[in-house]
Scaffold this active site. Sequence first.
Site, PDB file in Angstrom:
ATOM      1  N   ASP A   1       2.515  -4.031  -5.998  1.00 23.11           N
ATOM      2  CA  ASP A   1       1.361  -3.552  -7.155  1.00 23.11           C
ATOM      3  C   ASP A   1       0.955  -2.077  -6.739  1.00 23.11           C
ATOM      4  O   ASP A   1       1.776  -1.301  -6.627  1.00 23.11           O
ATOM      5  CB  ASP A   1       0.394  -4.479  -6.694  1.00 23.11           C
ATOM      6  CG  ASP A   1      -0.384  -4.931  -7.878  1.00 23.11           C
ATOM      7  OD1 ASP A   1      -1.306  -4.207  -8.488  1.00 23.11           O
ATOM      8  OD2 ASP A   1      -0.388  -6.243  -8.347  1.00 23.11           O
TER       9      ASP A   1
ATOM     10  N   HIS B   1      -6.258  -2.624  -8.729  1.00 23.75           N
ATOM     11  CA  HIS B   1      -5.484  -3.970  -9.236  1.00 23.75           C
ATOM     12  C   HIS B   1      -4.726  -4.663  -7.858  1.00 23.75           C
ATOM     13  O   HIS B   1      -4.757  -5.847  -7.654  1.00 23.75           O
ATOM     14  CB  HIS B   1      -4.273  -3.406 -10.234  1.00 23.75           C
ATOM     15  CG  HIS B   1      -3.733  -4.878 -10.891  1.00 23.75           C
ATOM     16  ND1 HIS B   1      -2.411  -5.423 -10.310  1.00 23.75           N
ATOM     17  CD2 HIS B   1      -4.157  -5.858 -11.752  1.00 23.75           C
ATOM     18  CE1 HIS B   1      -2.243  -6.438 -11.074  1.00 23.75           C
ATOM     19  NE2 HIS B   1      -3.232  -6.722 -11.865  1.00 23.75           N
TER      20      HIS B   1
ATOM     21  N   SER C   1      -2.397 -11.999 -13.703  1.00 26.31           N
ATOM     22  CA  SER C   1      -2.053 -11.131 -12.376  1.00 26.31           C
ATOM     23  C   SER C   1      -2.713 -11.680 -11.441  1.00 26.31           C
ATOM     24  O   SER C   1      -2.416 -11.681 -10.088  1.00 26.31           O
ATOM     25  CB  SER C   1      -2.699  -9.575 -12.567  1.00 26.31           C
ATOM     26  OG  SER C   1      -1.905  -8.874 -13.462  1.00 26.31           O
TER      27      SER C   1
END
Length: 461
Positions: free
Chosen positions: A211, A245, A404
Site C-alpha cells: 500500500d 491509506h 480498501s
Amino acid sequence: MFSKRILNILLILNLPSFIISAPLTICDGCDHLSPRSPSPQIPSPSEDDVTCPNLGGTNEPLIDYNVVLKTDATNYDSVVKNHFEMLEKCLQRERHNVHELDFSSIKDNDNVIFDFSVKGMIAGYTTKFSKSFAENYLSKLNDVAIVNENKVIEDPFENEFVKQAPLVRKTVRPVAKMPNLDRIDQENYPLDLKYIYPDSAGAGVDVFVVDSGIFLEHEEFQGRQGKTVVEKTFCGNNLADDNGHGTNVASIVGGKTLGVANYANIIGVKITGKDCPLNAQNIINGITYVMQQKANDPERKIVLNLSATSSDSAVGEVASKAVEAGIHFVVGAGNRNLDACGFFPGKVETVVTVAATKITLNQQDWATEFTNWGKCVTLFAPGEKVPVAGIVNSSEITLDSGTSLSAPHVSGAIALMLAEGDSTPEQSKEGLLRLATKDKIQGLDYRPTANLLLRIRNAVI
C-alpha cells in the site's frame, strides 16, 4: 550491405525508412528469439545471421511495458537466462532486481531493465520499448506470455473514503464504537458490544500490507505483541505514509485496539504515495517482493493485503503465481458499483476478493452503494464508516469507507486462522466460506453476488 532478413525486420516493425542509416546492434546470443507460430512474416534469427531489431533512429516514443515470461518448473532457468541475455545484449541496458534495488539511485529509467523475477515462481520485467516493437515482435516470441503497457492508475483508491468526526481515544478497546469488529464475531443481531477472538490473535503470521506505507508512530502500532515495520519501498527512498491509506488498512489488520488480529506482524510494502503515482509496475513489484520473502523462507505464514485494482492482466498473472507459491492473497473488490470481474487481481479465481457492507441504524447488513459486485467476489466485510488510524497525529482515529477497508478485515481473519494451524490458500478460502454468515446482506437484487458476510474463526464461546 543490408541483408533481406534485416530489411524484413525493419518493415515488420514499421520503422521509418531513414532508420536504415542508423547502425544496427548485433548480438551473438539471440538465436532463441523465434516467434510463436503462426508468425511466418517475422524471420527467426539463425546461428549464422543473428540480428537484434534496432530501437533507435525513429521518432516513435519509447513506452514502459510490463512483460511476463512463459515459464514452468522444467524450463524456468533456461527461459530466464536466454531472454535476459537477449535484452542485455540487444538493448545495452542495465538489469536490476527490483527486490534489492534502491530506486532513488536510478537516474535514467530509459536505460534500465527492472527485473521482478522470483526464481522458480515468476519471471518478468518492466522496461521501455516502442509500441510497434512490443506489439509486432516482442509479444510474438515463444517465451513471452504477457506484454502490457504500464499505465498510471488514476485515483487508485477511487476516492470513496468519507472522513467523519474523530473518535475519542479511550484506554480500553472501545468495542461499542467499533460495530465492524462487533459484527464479524457473531452470526446474528443484536450486536453484543464484544469482540471475541482466539487467544492467539494472529501471532506468528506475517501480513504484508502492500500500500502507501504505515505511520509507525501511531498509538495503534505501539506496544503491540506483533511487530510493525515498513520493510520496502518502491517510491525512491521514502518509507513514510504521506497519504494515510496504508495506515488505515494496517490498523484494521492488526492495530492494538482497532485490529482484527492484533498479535499478527504487520509488514508494510510501499508502492504509492504523494509523489509516487500508483501504476501496474509498482503493484507487480510489491506482489513479487512478497513472493521473494516466501521463496526465502517457504515455511513463513504470509498473508498479502492489496487494497487497489488494475486493468493490467500482468497483475492478475503475478497474483495467481503468488497464490501458487502459498501466499494467502486478499484484495478489495473496488468502489465503482461495477462487476468486480473487470479488474485485476480480483478477477483471479484463487484470490480472496472482498466487497463492502454497511450496518444500518436498525442493525441490518446492506451492500454499500459503491461496492463492486459479481461472481468474482468471494465474500463481504464491513466497509463503511470503519474506525481507522490516521496520520495527522499519533492518536488520530477517523471513520473511513471503501472496499480498501473491507479487505483487511479478511486479511486479519485469515491471520487468526493461520495462527491456530497451518493451511494452504485454498483451505483458508474454504474456511472463510464455511464460517461466513449467510443470506443476511440486503441490496443485492440487481447485483448478483454470493450473499456471504465475514465471520471470524473460533469467535463464539
